[in-house]
Write a protein that holds these residues in place. Structure first.
Motif, mmCIF file in Angstrom:
data_model
loop_
_atom_site.group_PDB
_atom_site.id
_atom_site.type_symbol
_atom_site.label_atom_id
_atom_site.label_comp_id
_atom_site.label_asym_id
_atom_site.label_seq_id
_atom_site.Cartn_x
_atom_site.Cartn_y
_atom_site.Cartn_z
ATOM 1 N N ARG A 38 0.856 -1.159 -0.024
ATOM 2 C CA ARG A 38 -0.004 -0.108 0.084
ATOM 3 C C ARG A 38 0.843 1.324 -0.015
ATOM 4 N NH1 ARG A 38 -2.404 0.833 4.554
ATOM 5 N NH2 ARG A 38 -4.372 2.251 3.733
ATOM 6 N N VAL A 39 0.740 2.069 -1.023
ATOM 7 C CA VAL A 39 1.902 3.039 -1.183
ATOM 8 C C VAL A 39 1.288 4.270 -0.780
ATOM 9 C CG1 VAL A 39 3.303 4.375 -3.011
ATOM 10 C CG2 VAL A 39 2.745 1.923 -3.161
ATOM 11 N N ALA A 40 2.132 5.002 0.132
ATOM 12 C CA ALA A 40 1.532 6.248 0.681
ATOM 13 C C ALA A 40 1.790 7.457 -0.222
ATOM 14 C CB ALA A 40 2.196 6.456 1.936
ATOM 15 N N MET A 148 10.133 -3.276 -4.456
ATOM 16 C CA MET A 148 10.353 -2.765 -5.945
ATOM 17 C C MET A 148 8.851 -2.451 -6.474
ATOM 18 S SD MET A 148 13.031 -5.734 -7.393
ATOM 19 C CE MET A 148 14.381 -5.976 -6.546
ATOM 20 N N GLU A 149 7.866 -3.263 -6.004
ATOM 21 C CA GLU A 149 6.613 -3.145 -6.371
ATOM 22 C C GLU A 149 6.133 -1.852 -5.936
ATOM 23 O OE1 GLU A 149 4.876 -4.384 -8.670
ATOM 24 O OE2 GLU A 149 2.712 -3.701 -7.876
ATOM 25 N N TYR A 150 6.533 -1.589 -4.567
ATOM 26 C CA TYR A 150 6.112 -0.197 -3.802
ATOM 27 C C TYR A 150 6.640 0.779 -4.589
ATOM 28 C CZ TYR A 150 5.426 2.792 0.186
ATOM 29 O OH TYR A 150 4.844 3.919 1.017
ATOM 30 N N VAL A 151 7.728 0.608 -5.004
ATOM 31 C CA VAL A 151 8.654 1.725 -5.627
ATOM 32 C C VAL A 151 7.977 2.003 -7.117
ATOM 33 C CG1 VAL A 151 10.915 2.160 -7.039
ATOM 34 C CG2 VAL A 151 10.840 1.711 -4.546
ATOM 35 N N ALA A 152 7.566 1.176 -7.742
ATOM 36 C CA ALA A 152 7.015 1.245 -9.066
ATOM 37 C C ALA A 152 5.666 2.176 -8.858
ATOM 38 C CB ALA A 152 6.687 -0.200 -9.802
ATOM 39 N N ILE A 153 4.892 1.866 -8.117
ATOM 40 C CA ILE A 153 3.628 2.446 -7.897
ATOM 41 C C ILE A 153 3.842 3.996 -7.395
ATOM 42 C CG2 ILE A 153 1.547 3.091 -6.532
ATOM 43 C CD1 ILE A 153 1.635 -0.223 -6.253
ATOM 44 N N ARG A 154 4.944 4.050 -6.510
ATOM 45 C CA ARG A 154 5.342 5.423 -6.093
ATOM 46 C C ARG A 154 5.991 6.328 -7.306
ATOM 47 N NH1 ARG A 154 9.093 6.257 -0.347
ATOM 48 N NH2 ARG A 154 7.869 8.244 0.277
ATOM 49 N N GLU A 155 6.663 5.812 -8.330
ATOM 50 C CA GLU A 155 7.370 6.404 -8.963
ATOM 51 C C GLU A 155 6.351 6.644 -10.333
ATOM 52 O OE1 GLU A 155 10.600 7.818 -9.644
ATOM 53 O OE2 GLU A 155 11.196 7.113 -7.651
ATOM 54 N N ASN A 156 5.191 6.014 -10.285
ATOM 55 C CA ASN A 156 4.346 6.076 -11.559
ATOM 56 C C ASN A 156 3.437 7.410 -11.676
ATOM 57 O OD1 ASN A 156 4.190 4.633 -13.969
ATOM 58 N ND2 ASN A 156 3.592 2.866 -12.832
ATOM 59 N N LEU A 157 3.654 7.994 -10.481
ATOM 60 C CA LEU A 157 2.933 9.344 -10.528
ATOM 61 C C LEU A 157 2.698 10.177 -11.689
ATOM 62 C CD1 LEU A 157 1.975 10.300 -7.721
ATOM 63 C CD2 LEU A 157 3.877 11.852 -7.541
#
Lengths: 623, 623
Positions: A38-40, A148-157
């Motif tokens: 769950r990405v903040a 890595m999955e967390y980072v992917a969502i975070r960076e997809n902004l």
């Protein structure tokens, strides 16, 4: 500047800054692929009736800005990553190293009054049987970790918005100097970048509280803020609050550069309460343990310090292993010699013993320790230039070449690496630093201090260096280490930290924009629309520092009504260039719709009306 | 920040900021070629016993920092250039235009309480019989004027030191993108640059108080500060002091953007007391005269305003003659439309009448007026982008092409020209602006506002724009128009003006350094040597803002002794990276002198001694 110490979050002595930024909400985006990820993010709500959707922005502030989180620094943050780490089945708990008086700079039997973080029930983790439990090892093994999955969502902004507009990253037309910013960030893309060594995901297995983030030139440019204990510390909360304050304004990682007494204890408080990776310079603490005598340093003491800090959860270590004995005389004719503290400690040691730097000779053993905890290297530039005159000289570049050699050694051990860079560099020599770093260090992420583009403005070195930071960030630097207005002069206070962080967010953001990053552009456009439509509150709330923007506005037009008014203090209520643009739009629309243009003139005149009666001066943007 | 209102220089109500900066003296360098040309410079004295010569720096502050000058703003500054102007024999005095109530925004019969500058005995000058009395006309005729000789000496700063070192400008290794920075600036070089249109020397014959300065890419990069009257003006001294304050910190020219009442009167006070060229945007005053109704503007009213201001001594006019009717619809789809105030006034006029911009159609007549007084053009960019989204668009570049066409027309009339540029531009689109400007406008000097490299930091736009300003200055922009922290939000106060000026001095200086300008490098090196040798006072005094530097230092180490100590607050008294460098130097020297290196280690150890006991945190530059 007024602080925003919001409702205190804990009893006296343990309170830190909490509460959301204006009009902002913490949201969590769940991964559709990996349960529990769950990405903040932060969502900024805009004025009702504006027709504008909320704007999502990258959020480094952690749970402190989430009203749903009950902050208690005595408990520390939730161990977000604990389950992920344990699920991999490659780590074990063990007793760990016992804390010794010298870890806190105390004499035998001396007791500190600083309260100790309650670790009861917590034991450190380490890799089982010499394994590498690093994100690099997993990436090479083809595993997309939850981190890595967390980072992917975070960076997809920003990419969703772009797609809704039917546009691509390529359409943004940035110039990224060979970086490969993807149209969509997937976990697989993150994995691949880490596997190639082109990005790092600093994530010590003993720091499960951290929200995963990534440092690499195909991702958003990151910034680091330095904190450190002061001589007189009234409360541990004050130390933790320095961290909380820095991440509130946007610091992506924080380096704890504390020295002197109680540093082990304070580091524990910081790490247990940090949602961002924590970096340190272990040689500082090692030096404390030998009474400040650089020549008394030994590999054994240093090694023990690495383990002490790795067990606590430090995510990256600055290691000055490139300060080799033969390079030291290359600094003799410099205007400002060796200005890196770590560099000069090691230079002193090398000269005293006339031996090669022990960090260089023991580098593989350092790798063995770091891979057991997933501590990343930040290979220090101990010979960086301390003045414009010394930029890009033989000493600096000799060290950089050695850092390239050490990068390959670290990669051999599956240890993540980034490379530290200068310093003081005039604009025309900045790009050479980036190009050489990419070439020598196999595209490992570059992490620079500024660089400062002139030496003549002490008191304004956040600006002299912000210029260089924006440029080198654009050229490809992955993380920018902030500089505060107090650089070269004294110790930064709370306001200095904020100004330093905001200045570096500007530099990083300007670099993202120039590289063509979709998230960057989305926020600029939203803010500019708000400005154009006189949505003052939206303009403040979309800015990097809403409080300062609103305060500056109110100094000229304090009335609450002025924030709703369709004018600003610059041109006054009756004349406004932005108002005229609306007329231009109407004109252009009618011009298209109607054939006769001459007739338009009369229509416009009939509308007429007084447009200008201001007696206020104008800011630069309006002449 | 604390101001330095030094001993008041005139009776109550007429006092402005005077007195030298710390350790600085006003000096005058006499031309060996032209009698009466005495160039004012500042010399910074360094600590006795340091062995360092005084450092000469460019000085924009005028007589206000000269204790030998008795400031009285009621008398104005001495008419430095009067004899030079008269000696040319091409001007005549005449009665001039009578001041009318509407010049000050007053109704017929209305009397203002603002005191009027006593002009008794002063009559305006103008060219005899349609001649061009411009520096461009003289330059083309092969005449090196005293103004050009003054500029040559002023711009030669740093070259003497360089020659003493046996070095050349080429040795400094800058990258100047095709600029041709000379090894030595002669009057003939200045003449040639002006004759080619590549530089301007703004010098209205009715502003003899101004010290000659030059704007061109082969000279030092200049900065402009904007001032303007506020709604409630308590004294004329307050207005004059805005000017004095801006030039104290380094503004090379000042634009008076006043609007509303008493602007003619206030402009007179400013010009009579200004040692730097003054620029204005005449359309603002013309608009006042028609009650703020853009569509009521006429060529006759505008023409009269030009003459009014030319007679007063305005040195350059922003003229938005490039806002052509067919370009206006090109702005309709922009995110922020037309943000230039001048641009929107003219757009409104064009739309109302459906006619071509009268500044464009009457451009040759404007040239006729300007050549009679030597007022320079600053061709305004009324269609500049007001947001990142609108940068480098069709409207902006169409206007720039027209400015190129108008440049040639102005040159035909022997009128000096510079070109205004944006605005809001992301880093990767900045260079295109410079390249296109050089190409379209025949290398006429570029004068840009920033550009701001991102829209998301209102409250910090001195920084967002300082980044862009440094870059475009490096690429070739000759003058940078400052932006204060209040940009987009409100009216700058005294502190904002200072921060804006210092930020832009940083940008201009960083650009000079990168271009390889000798004067720039000399100051950096002197300051860095002072820093390295712990000459704290010298470090402060060589900086752009000595007071802020000293104040920041004193916040951490207030004792006077700390300024003499060979350590700083960052590492404390017992350990210091700069101290270690001295040991490195000793080592390198001995290494050369002695053969046996192994022996050195023992010697060093014997010297030994405790080196580190600090418990202070470290700023970024020291890790």
């Amino acid at each position: 500047m007024p602080d925003i110490h919001s409702p205190l979050s804990a009893p006296d002595g343990f309170a830190v800054t909490t509460g959301p930024l204006p009009s902002s909400r913490k949201i969590h985006v769940e991964s559709p692929r990996l349960a529990g990820v769950r990405v903040a993010l932060r969502e900024i709500d805009l004025t009702e009736g504006s027709g504008e959707p909320p704007v999502r922005v990258y959020d480094t502030s952690g749970p402190y800005t989430d009203p749903a989180h009950a902050t208690d620094i005595r408990a520390g943050l939730p161990a977000l990553r604990r389950a992920w780490i344990e699920a991999r089945g490659d780590v074990e708990t063990y007793d760990g190293r016992a804390v010794r008086p010298e870890d806190n700079g105390l004499k035998d039997g001396e007791v500190s009054r600083v309260p100790v973080f309650d670790r009861s029930g917590r034991r450190p983790l380490r890799a089982i049987g010499g394994r590498a439990v690093t994100q690099l090892a997993y990436a090479r093994a083809g595993i997309v970790t939850p981190e890595m999955e967390y980072v992917a969502i975070r960076e997809n902004l920003g990419r969703a918005t772009l797609r809704e507009q039917g546009r691509t990253v390529r359409d943004l037309g940035g110039e990224s100097f060979g970086a490969a910013i993807p149209e969509h960030v997937t976990g697989e893309f993150v994995r691949d970048e880490i596997a190639r060594g082109r990005a790092i995901l600093p994530a010590n297995i003993n720091h499960p509280e951290a929200e995963p983030m990534i440092i690499g030139r195909n991702f958003l440019v990151k910034i680091n803020a330095n904190i450190g204990n002061s001589a007189v510390t009234s409360s541990v909360a004050e130390e933790v609050d320095k961290l909380v304050w820095a991440i509130r304004w946007g610091a992506d990682t924080v380096m704890d550069l504390s020295t002197g007494r109680n540093i082990h204890t304070i580091r524990e408080w910081i790490i247990r309460n940090s949602p961002v990776p924590i970096g340190t310079v272990p040689i500082y603490q090692a030096l404390e343990k030998v009474g400040g005598q650089a020549e008394e340093l030994t590999w054994e003491i240093f090694r023990d310090t690495l383990i002490e800090q790795a067990e606590q959860g430090v995510d990256y270590f600055t290691i000055h292993a490139g300060v080799r004995l033969p390079y030291i005389p290359l600094t003799a004719r410099r205007v400002t010699g060796i200005v890196s503290r770590g560099g000069s400690i090691l230079a002193k040691w090398c000269l005293a013993h006339h031996k090669e730097n022990f960090l260089y000779t023991h580098f593989e053993e350092i790798c063995e320790i770091m891979k057991a905890y997933d501590v990343a290297f930040s290979l220090g530039d101990g010979l960086r230039p301390g003045s414009i005159a010394d930029a890009n000289d033989a000493a600096q570049f000799a060290e950089l070449e050695t850092l390239g050699e050490l990068t390959k050694t670290a990669w051999k051990h599956d240890v993540q690496v980034m490379i530290e860079g200068p310093g003081h560099v005039p604009m025309h020599l900045i790009k050479e630093n980036m190009d050489k770093q990419l070439r020598e260090c196999g595209e490992a992420p570059f992490y620079t201090l500024g660089p400062l583009t002139t030496d003549i403005a002490p008191g304004y070195d956040h600006i002299t260096s912000g210029i260089g930071a924006a440029m080198i960030g654009w050229f490809g630097t992955a993380m920018l280490c902030y500089v505060t207005p107090k650089e070269h002069l004294g110790l930064p206070d709370r306001d200095d930290v904020k100004v330093g962080v905001v200045t570096y967010k500007i530099a990083a953001h300007a670099a993202d924009l120039a590289k063509g990053h979709p998230a960057a552009r989305e926020r600029d456009d939203a803010l500019s629309r708000a400005r154009f439509e006189f949505r003052w509150k939206d303009q403040f709330n979309l800015s990097l520092d809403p409080e300062t923007a609103e305060r500056f506005h109110d100094q000229t037009l304090p009335a609450e009504g002025a924030k709703l008014a369709h004018f600003c203090s610059m041109c006054g209520p009756k004349f406004c260039s932005m108002k005229i643009t609306q007329e231009v739009r109407d004109y252009a629309a009618r011009q298209e719709a109607e054939a006769g243009m001459a007739a338009m003139s009369e229509t416009f005149k009939e509308k007429g009306g007084q447009i200008y009666l201001s007696d206020r001066p104008l800011p630069a943007d309006h002449h």
